[in-house]
Design a protein around this motif. Structure first.
Motif, PDB file in Angstrom:
ATOM      1  N   THR A 191       0.824  -1.217   0.000  1.00 45.31           N
ATOM      2  CA  THR A 191       0.000   0.000   0.000  1.00 45.31           C
ATOM      3  C   THR A 191       0.857   1.266   0.000  1.00 45.31           C
ATOM      4  O   THR A 191       0.376   2.342  -0.386  1.00 45.31           O
ATOM      5  CB  THR A 191      -0.930   0.030   1.221  1.00 45.31           C
ATOM      6  OG1 THR A 191      -0.144  -0.097   2.422  1.00 45.31           O
ATOM      7  CG2 THR A 191      -1.937  -1.108   1.160  1.00 45.31           C
ATOM      8  N   ASP A 192       2.119   1.156   0.404  1.00 46.44           N
ATOM      9  CA  ASP A 192       3.004   2.327   0.414  1.00 46.44           C
ATOM     10  C   ASP A 192       3.497   2.709  -0.977  1.00 46.44           C
ATOM     11  O   ASP A 192       4.215   3.696  -1.135  1.00 46.44           O
ATOM     12  CB  ASP A 192       4.211   2.079   1.323  1.00 46.44           C
ATOM     13  CG  ASP A 192       3.841   2.130   2.805  1.00 46.44           C
ATOM     14  OD1 ASP A 192       2.806   2.758   3.124  1.00 46.44           O
ATOM     15  OD2 ASP A 192       4.563   1.553   3.626  1.00 46.44           O
ATOM     16  N   PHE A 193       3.093   1.939  -1.986  1.00 49.74           N
ATOM     17  CA  PHE A 193       3.420   2.329  -3.366  1.00 49.74           C
ATOM     18  C   PHE A 193       2.783   3.679  -3.695  1.00 49.74           C
ATOM     19  O   PHE A 193       3.261   4.394  -4.572  1.00 49.74           O
ATOM     20  CB  PHE A 193       2.942   1.259  -4.346  1.00 49.74           C
ATOM     21  CG  PHE A 193       3.337   1.510  -5.784  1.00 49.74           C
ATOM     22  CD1 PHE A 193       4.662   1.445  -6.174  1.00 49.74           C
ATOM     23  CD2 PHE A 193       2.373   1.815  -6.733  1.00 49.74           C
ATOM     24  CE1 PHE A 193       5.030   1.675  -7.509  1.00 49.74           C
ATOM     25  CE2 PHE A 193       2.720   2.050  -8.057  1.00 49.74           C
ATOM     26  CZ  PHE A 193       4.053   1.981  -8.446  1.00 49.74           C
ATOM     27  N   ARG A 194       1.715   4.031  -2.992  1.00 46.96           N
ATOM     28  CA  ARG A 194       1.053   5.323  -3.191  1.00 46.96           C
ATOM     29  C   ARG A 194       2.016   6.492  -3.008  1.00 46.96           C
ATOM     30  O   ARG A 194       1.833   7.557  -3.609  1.00 46.96           O
ATOM     31  CB  ARG A 194      -0.117   5.490  -2.208  1.00 46.96           C
ATOM     32  CG  ARG A 194       0.305   5.537  -0.738  1.00 46.96           C
ATOM     33  CD  ARG A 194      -0.859   5.811   0.210  1.00 46.96           C
ATOM     34  NE  ARG A 194      -1.358   7.158   0.092  1.00 46.96           N
ATOM     35  CZ  ARG A 194      -0.804   8.217   0.694  1.00 46.96           C
ATOM     36  NH1 ARG A 194       0.291   8.076   1.442  1.00 46.96           N
ATOM     37  NH2 ARG A 194      -1.329   9.411   0.553  1.00 46.96           N
ATOM     38  N   ALA A 195       3.029   6.309  -2.152  1.00 46.72           N
ATOM     39  CA  ALA A 195       3.990   7.377  -1.865  1.00 46.72           C
ATOM     40  C   ALA A 195       5.397   7.028  -2.331  1.00 46.72           C
ATOM     41  O   ALA A 195       6.348   7.754  -2.031  1.00 46.72           O
ATOM     42  CB  ALA A 195       4.001   7.680  -0.363  1.00 46.72           C
ATOM     43  N   ASN A 196       5.522   5.927  -3.076  1.00 46.73           N
ATOM     44  CA  ASN A 196       6.820   5.506  -3.619  1.00 46.73           C
ATOM     45  C   ASN A 196       6.626   5.039  -5.063  1.00 46.73           C
ATOM     46  O   ASN A 196       6.982   3.907  -5.420  1.00 46.73           O
ATOM     47  CB  ASN A 196       7.422   4.384  -2.770  1.00 46.73           C
ATOM     48  CG  ASN A 196       7.769   4.828  -1.367  1.00 46.73           C
ATOM     49  OD1 ASN A 196       8.835   5.387  -1.124  1.00 46.73           O
ATOM     50  ND2 ASN A 196       6.846   4.591  -0.438  1.00 46.73           N
ATOM     51  N   PRO A 197       6.071   5.885  -5.906  1.00 47.57           N
ATOM     52  CA  PRO A 197       5.700   5.460  -7.252  1.00 47.57           C
ATOM     53  C   PRO A 197       6.898   5.304  -8.184  1.00 47.57           C
ATOM     54  O   PRO A 197       7.819   6.121  -8.180  1.00 47.57           O
ATOM     55  CB  PRO A 197       4.805   6.607  -7.731  1.00 47.57           C
ATOM     56  CG  PRO A 197       5.351   7.819  -7.020  1.00 47.57           C
ATOM     57  CD  PRO A 197       5.753   7.311  -5.663  1.00 47.57           C
ATOM     58  N   ILE A 198       6.897   4.240  -8.944  1.00 43.73           N
ATOM     59  CA  ILE A 198       7.892   4.021  -9.984  1.00 43.73           C
ATOM     60  C   ILE A 198       7.139   3.734 -11.275  1.00 43.73           C
ATOM     61  O   ILE A 198       6.408   2.751 -11.378  1.00 43.73           O
ATOM     62  CB  ILE A 198       8.833   2.835  -9.647  1.00 43.73           C
ATOM     63  CG1 ILE A 198       9.675   3.167  -8.419  1.00 43.73           C
ATOM     64  CG2 ILE A 198       9.723   2.498 -10.842  1.00 43.73           C
ATOM     65  CD1 ILE A 198      10.674   4.295  -8.618  1.00 43.73           C
ATOM     66  N   GLY A 199       7.303   4.623 -12.247  1.00 48.91           N
ATOM     67  CA  GLY A 199       6.613   4.463 -13.514  1.00 48.91           C
ATOM     68  C   GLY A 199       7.565   4.618 -14.680  1.00 48.91           C
ATOM     69  O   GLY A 199       8.758   4.321 -14.569  1.00 48.91           O
ATOM     70  N   THR A 200       7.040   5.106 -15.796  1.00 49.52           N
ATOM     71  CA  THR A 200       7.839   5.294 -17.007  1.00 49.52           C
ATOM     72  C   THR A 200       7.710   6.716 -17.538  1.00 49.52           C
ATOM     73  O   THR A 200       8.242   7.030 -18.600  1.00 49.52           O
ATOM     74  CB  THR A 200       7.351   4.333 -18.110  1.00 49.52           C
ATOM     75  OG1 THR A 200       5.960   4.616 -18.378  1.00 49.52           O
ATOM     76  CG2 THR A 200       7.509   2.881 -17.700  1.00 49.52           C
ATOM     77  N   GLY A 201       6.989   7.580 -16.819  1.00 48.00           N
ATOM     78  CA  GLY A 201       6.590   8.877 -17.330  1.00 48.00           C
ATOM     79  C   GLY A 201       7.718   9.871 -17.532  1.00 48.00           C
ATOM     80  O   GLY A 201       8.880   9.611 -17.195  1.00 48.00           O
ATOM     81  N   PRO A 202       7.386  11.051 -18.076  1.00 49.59           N
ATOM     82  CA  PRO A 202       8.392  12.073 -18.373  1.00 49.59           C
ATOM     83  C   PRO A 202       9.072  12.640 -17.132  1.00 49.59           C
ATOM     84  O   PRO A 202      10.166  13.190 -17.211  1.00 49.59           O
ATOM     85  CB  PRO A 202       7.588  13.156 -19.099  1.00 49.59           C
ATOM     86  CG  PRO A 202       6.164  12.937 -18.681  1.00 49.59           C
ATOM     87  CD  PRO A 202       6.036  11.463 -18.503  1.00 49.59           C
ATOM     88  N   PHE A 203       8.416  12.499 -15.976  1.00 47.37           N
ATOM     89  CA  PHE A 203       9.008  12.932 -14.711  1.00 47.37           C
ATOM     90  C   PHE A 203       9.014  11.758 -13.732  1.00 47.37           C
ATOM     91  O   PHE A 203       8.196  10.846 -13.838  1.00 47.37           O
ATOM     92  CB  PHE A 203       8.237  14.114 -14.125  1.00 47.37           C
ATOM     93  CG  PHE A 203       8.285  15.346 -14.987  1.00 47.37           C
ATOM     94  CD1 PHE A 203       9.328  16.257 -14.877  1.00 47.37           C
ATOM     95  CD2 PHE A 203       7.294  15.585 -15.930  1.00 47.37           C
ATOM     96  CE1 PHE A 203       9.383  17.383 -15.678  1.00 47.37           C
ATOM     97  CE2 PHE A 203       7.340  16.704 -16.746  1.00 47.37           C
ATOM     98  CZ  PHE A 203       8.391  17.612 -16.618  1.00 47.37           C
ATOM     99  N   LYS A 204       9.962  11.798 -12.799  1.00 47.03           N
ATOM    100  CA  LYS A 204      10.059  10.749 -11.794  1.00 47.03           C
ATOM    101  C   LYS A 204       9.877  11.350 -10.410  1.00 47.03           C
ATOM    102  O   LYS A 204      10.141  12.531 -10.171  1.00 47.03           O
ATOM    103  CB  LYS A 204      11.409  10.032 -11.885  1.00 47.03           C
ATOM    104  CG  LYS A 204      12.611  10.949 -11.744  1.00 47.03           C
ATOM    105  CD  LYS A 204      13.909  10.217 -12.000  1.00 47.03           C
ATOM    106  CE  LYS A 204      15.112  11.154 -11.888  1.00 47.03           C
ATOM    107  NZ  LYS A 204      16.383  10.461 -12.150  1.00 47.03           N
ATOM    108  N   PHE A 205       9.399  10.534  -9.508  1.00 50.15           N
ATOM    109  CA  PHE A 205       9.117  10.973  -8.146  1.00 50.15           C
ATOM    110  C   PHE A 205      10.394  11.353  -7.410  1.00 50.15           C
ATOM    111  O   PHE A 205      11.402  10.646  -7.475  1.00 50.15           O
ATOM    112  CB  PHE A 205       8.401   9.850  -7.397  1.00 50.15           C
ATOM    113  CG  PHE A 205       8.153  10.139  -5.939  1.00 50.15           C
ATOM    114  CD1 PHE A 205       7.163  11.019  -5.549  1.00 50.15           C
ATOM    115  CD2 PHE A 205       8.924   9.516  -4.958  1.00 50.15           C
ATOM    116  CE1 PHE A 205       6.935  11.281  -4.206  1.00 50.15           C
ATOM    117  CE2 PHE A 205       8.701   9.775  -3.618  1.00 50.15           C
ATOM    118  CZ  PHE A 205       7.702  10.660  -3.239  1.00 50.15           C
TER     119      PHE A 205
END
Length: 540
Positions: A191-205
């Motif tokens: 559930t903590d993925f909500r605040a630790n997102p890893i994606g592929t988008g133009p910006f990163k967390f």
């Protein structure tokens, strides 16, 4: 000017607070402020997990971090994203997507080698199954209702089979719920993925202090390029603040501390706009105004199973539709932003919209309908109550004043948004203000509010409107792949709804965006999606 009437001490404290949070990326110190895009959200973002991207604030943030198979451009056309191409079978049931091989997840130590890896079709298989997992409880599970089966054929091919043809399916896949996520990261964080997102988008967390600030940094491995072949995005960072007060947000924008303003509040609309919806002269040298159609219909809704005779009377419902001037309402209450709803429920900008099937301002006809009702029922004081939230009180009070002139007593009941939501879902409100923003860009989405099998609380038919001809056309529209025929059917259905007047369309909304003069590349689109990857800022 009312927007400046603030308590001095509190305002100085507020300015100090804003100054501290706007420095979150330290870009000013390096003379790189022109590479940071700054905007504000009025409420805290709930989650950065695309499985819960339901509210606009969440969707905007998630859109910077994640990609799906396809994406939608500003003209509502579906374009490639991670899928570079796709084919659809003749029976419109089989969708075959071929993926790019140069899309990488944002770096994370759990990926081990190179701290990243490429996206494969198996990642989409996992991501879609995750949305369907009851333990995840994603608000986007409904998207998959029409899917019979999906599978990764190999690393680069992903197949989807539908239960029945659905012309708007590709539009559904552009929603943020359908973003790809990496299994090893989501299962590690839970559930903590909500605040630790890893994606592929133009910006990163980068950093998130809830209710204070949120920072994204440029993804240097992003796969998309502009028309000249330059890698996107242009900016180095995105900084989001969470000031709940719209007046304070406006002041910060006017002072140049925010790059973008996406709202029109009564507290400042007269300061920045004329009654015709143009920028006032004092701001034309520093601010740009962007406006365009928004797939949002604002309306009043009658509960068709109400026990009140007035609500059951078609004459009363029609009188309300004829009884007030929508153009005047938009001019004085919205400074000309928005399109008076003289058509049906389908908003301008979608195939199926018609400007002539609705009601125009005809006060004499409205009076005649009220008199006919009084004669028929011997009720000389017909009375209705509009239930609304405080945000729309000015609209309802305007309608109240105008309808009083035609002989109808109107009360206005203001309740909290949560109470209104519960009341309309359970048939507790006879007449209420509502709005419908498109879940996906197809008129079928709007017409679903009048299909009898969607009676609330099991669906979005809050009026409990029922019409057998409408139901038949609605079901048939899922099987019609000819765009012209489907559009004609949509208009016919919309006309059937308006002829029975279970609703009072008020206006079709517009996206309105204000930017600083040094910001370019920020466009408007009918789904009000914030797209930052094409944005540039010049040094001031």
């Amino acid at each position: 000017m009312t927007v400046l009437k603030r308590n001095t001490t509190n305002y100085l404290i507020l300015l100090a607070f804003i100054s501290s949070i706007l420095s979150c990326t330290n870009q000013d110190k390096n003379n790189k402020d022109h590479l940071v895009f700054r905007y504000n959200e009025h409420k805290n973002i709930g989650s950065l997990d695309p499985a819960f991207a339901k509210d606009n604030a969440d969707i905007w943030a998630v859109n910077q971090l994640f990609n799906g198979l396809v994406q939608m451009d500003d003209s509502l056309l579906v374009k490639p994203s991670i899928a570079k191409r796709w084919t659809v079978s003749e029976d419109a049931l089989q969708y075959r997507f071929v993926l790019r091989d140069d899309v990488y997840f944002h770096k994370h130590k759990l990926f081990k080698k190179d701290s990243t890896r490429t996206v494969t079709a198996y990642d989409f298989e996992y991501s879609f199954n995750r949305i369907l997992d009851p333990k995840i409880a994603s608000s986007g599970r409904w998207i998959f209702n029409k899917i019979k089966h999906f599978e990764a054929v190999n690393d680069s091919v992903f197949n989807i089979t539908l239960k029945q043809p659905f012309p708007a399916f590709l539009g559904l896949l552009t929603m943020k719920y359908c973003s790809v996520v990496p299994k090893e990261i989501t299962e590690h964080y839970g559930t903590d993925f909500r605040a630790n997102p890893i994606g592929t988008g133009p910006f990163k967390f980068k950093r998130w202090e809830e209710n204070v600030k949120l920072v994204f940094r440029k993804n240097n491995q992003y796969f998309e390029t502009d028309a000249k072949g330059e890698t996107l995005p242009y900016l180095e960072a995105v900084a989001i603040t969470f000031l709940p007060d719209k007046q304070s947000e406006y002041m910060q924008f006017i002072q140049g501390n925010l790059d973008f303003l996406n709202s029109l509040d009564a507290s400042y609309q007269d300061d920045i706009l004329t009654t015709k919806g143009n920028l006032r002269d004092k701001y034309t040298k520093t601010i740009d105004l962007i406006r365009g159609p928004y797939l949002n219909t604002e309306y009043l809704a009658f509960f068709m199973e109400s026990e009140l005779n007035e609500i059951q009377s078609k004459r009363i419902r029609e009188a309300v539709n004829y009884g007030f001037d929508k153009q005047k309402m938009m001019t004085y209450l919205r400074n000309g932003i928005g399109i008076p709803a003289t058509g049906g429920f389908i908003p301008k900008g979608l195939p199926g919209y018609s400007s002539t099937i609705g009601y125009t301002y005809q006060p004499e006809k409205a009076k005649q309908l009220i008199e006919a009702y009084k004669t028929q029922t011997e009720n000389n004081n017909p009375e209705i109550t509009i239930t609304t939230t405080s945000n729309y009180l000015n609209f309802c009070e305007y309608i109240q004043r105008e309808l009083t002139k035609i002989g109808l007593t109107v009360n206005v009941d203001v309740i909290p948004a949560s109470t209104l939501k519960e009341g309309k879902a359970n048939g507790k409100l006879d007449l209420f203000r509502a709005s419908w923003v498109a879940d996906y860009p197809d008129a079928q989405n709007y017409l679903s509010l009048f299909y009898s099998e969607n009676f609330a609380p099991n669906g979005p038919n809050y009026t409990h409107f029922y019409n057998t001809k409408f139901d038949s056309l609605y079901k048939a529209s899922f099987l019609e792949n000819d765009i012209k025929k489907r559009t004609q059917s949509y208009t016919t259905m919309d006309s059937l709804v308006l002829s029975n007047s279970p609703i009072v369309p008020l206006y079709y909304d517009e996206v309105i965006r204000f930017t600083q003069k040094n910001v370019s590349g920020l466009s408007s689109n009918p789904i009000n999606l914030l797209e930052i990857k094409h944005v540039k800022k010049e040094k001031q």
